[in-house]
Scaffold this active site. Sequence first.
Site, PDB file in Angstrom:
ATOM      1  N   HIS A 308       0.951  -1.182  -0.181  1.00  0.00           N
ATOM      2  CA  HIS A 308      -0.026   0.176   0.006  1.00  0.00           C
ATOM      3  C   HIS A 308       1.105   1.243   0.019  1.00  0.00           C
ATOM      4  O   HIS A 308       1.685   1.109   0.646  1.00  0.00           O
ATOM      5  CB  HIS A 308      -1.043  -0.090   1.059  1.00  0.00           C
ATOM      6  CG  HIS A 308      -2.001   1.020   0.878  1.00  0.00           C
ATOM      7  ND1 HIS A 308      -2.048   2.360   1.422  1.00  0.00           N
ATOM      8  CD2 HIS A 308      -3.168   0.922   0.505  1.00  0.00           C
ATOM      9  CE1 HIS A 308      -3.248   3.025   1.007  1.00  0.00           C
ATOM     10  NE2 HIS A 308      -4.025   1.982   0.650  1.00  0.00           N
ATOM     11  N   ASP A 366      -7.750  -5.669  -0.151  1.00  0.00           N
ATOM     12  CA  ASP A 366      -8.533  -6.724  -1.125  1.00  0.00           C
ATOM     13  C   ASP A 366      -7.946  -7.846  -0.876  1.00  0.00           C
ATOM     14  O   ASP A 366      -8.510  -8.945  -1.765  1.00  0.00           O
ATOM     15  CB  ASP A 366      -7.953  -6.096  -2.505  1.00  0.00           C
ATOM     16  CG  ASP A 366      -8.466  -4.814  -2.619  1.00  0.00           C
ATOM     17  OD1 ASP A 366      -9.397  -4.558  -2.759  1.00  0.00           O
ATOM     18  OD2 ASP A 366      -7.547  -3.789  -3.212  1.00  0.00           O
TER      19      ASP A 366
END
Length: 431
Positions: A308, A366
């Site tokens: 991320h 996700d």
Amino acid sequence: MTDNNKIATLTVNGETYELPMYSPTAGPDVIDIRKLYAQAGVFTYDPGFTSTAACDSTITFIDGDKGELLHRGYPIDQLAGKSHYLEVCYLLLYGELPTVDELEDFESRVTHHTMVHEQMMNFFRGFRRDAHPMAIITGVIGAMSAFYHDSLDINDEWQREVASIRMIAKMPTIVAMAFKYTVGQPFVYPRNDLDYASNFLRMCFSVPCEEYEVNPILARAMDRIFTLHADHEQNASTSTVRLASSSGANPFACIAAGVACLWGPAHGGANQACLEMLREIGTVDRIPEFIARAKDRDDPFRLMGFGHRVYKNTDPRATVLKQSADEVLELLGVEDNELLQVAKELEKVALNDPYFIEKKLFPNVDFYSGIILEAMGFPTSMFTPIFALSRTVGWISQWKEMIADPQLKIGRPRQLYHGETNRNYTDIETR
Ligand code: CMC
């Protein structure tokens, strides 16, 4: 923004310039470079916006080092555990958690806007049946500006409010219709006596020929997925919405731009890509092969659902979802689900691997959401549309904040130009 009387000094070609600094309520100080070009004749260079604050916001804060996500100051795990999606929508839109009366009024306003214009059915029917639902949704959201003329004036506060409620209310209907269209089943109208998540599940999975009972535990899991994806500060799709709206474009056009951006595999498309990757891995004994590929600089393969831009410790949304995955699979009696075993083992191996440790790569939102959604009966092509549905409130809240900001200016980045300089045109015969 608090003026902290701090000054940054910058020396350019021997000249020193003073730049004002601001201290936010949380996060690092910010240097104001707005007058830099006028004063020093230089631009700053920051592709990917890794060090650039593009707006002043009060909605969401992420501390990437701590793995903290706050909406209006409230930690996401508390909201996911104690609240429900529409309550979080209210919080994001209006700044405070609602009272009982405020929530009742908000839910009533949302539920009374859930139907879409009947003429929109024809618009759906123009798509190929094998279209990706994200392609259909991008088109249909863009087309909303052709159907709802009375909420297009962004300078009218009431119209902005109506557009916001319409988007939140109609998104589940549109996403469910895109799903029904691609599986060749009739569209299902919304039912206003159901809560937001149950209504969405029913619009997706009921058929006219038999009764459909919404399982409350699955509805709760669905609601939690919506909540965990509701907003995420200035991510790529939200920044896209802000940039599109900086020109004064209507809200439906701006949200369509956000949906289009979200589709990419580095952003919202990662949930589909992650489940496809887990399927490709298939069994735990193949994990080392895929870990090796992810580490190989010459191989473009990346571990989907890992990494991320902001989180460098843990993604708090992934922590909640991992627990939710266990609960949902147990409820459905598929706790020995092979994909979940592969996911858990992959997470364990990666988190102990020096490459992933050094680059601070952790499972993101996700990584586990796809496993839950698949167990609920959604095909992978529906994962990103469900992300888009959930994120709509974040886009709308950020859009509303931006329009009301007196500092609003059209977004217009500069560039580091390395092309040809002025040269004379050559006629085609002499090229
Ligand atoms: N697998 C293997 N290596 C990775 C991964 C990964 N998933 N993510 C980053 N790296 C490596 C990357 O190769 C780079 O290595 P080096 O420094 O040797 O060049 C380093 O880590 C830093 O990566 P980056 O691409 O510069 O970092 P970024 O902040 O630009 O990208 C990201 C963040 C999310 C796009 C990236 O981690 C990624 O592509 N992850 C996989 C896709 C994914 O799961 N996306 C969902 C993000 S969360 C939900 C959302 O935002 O919608």
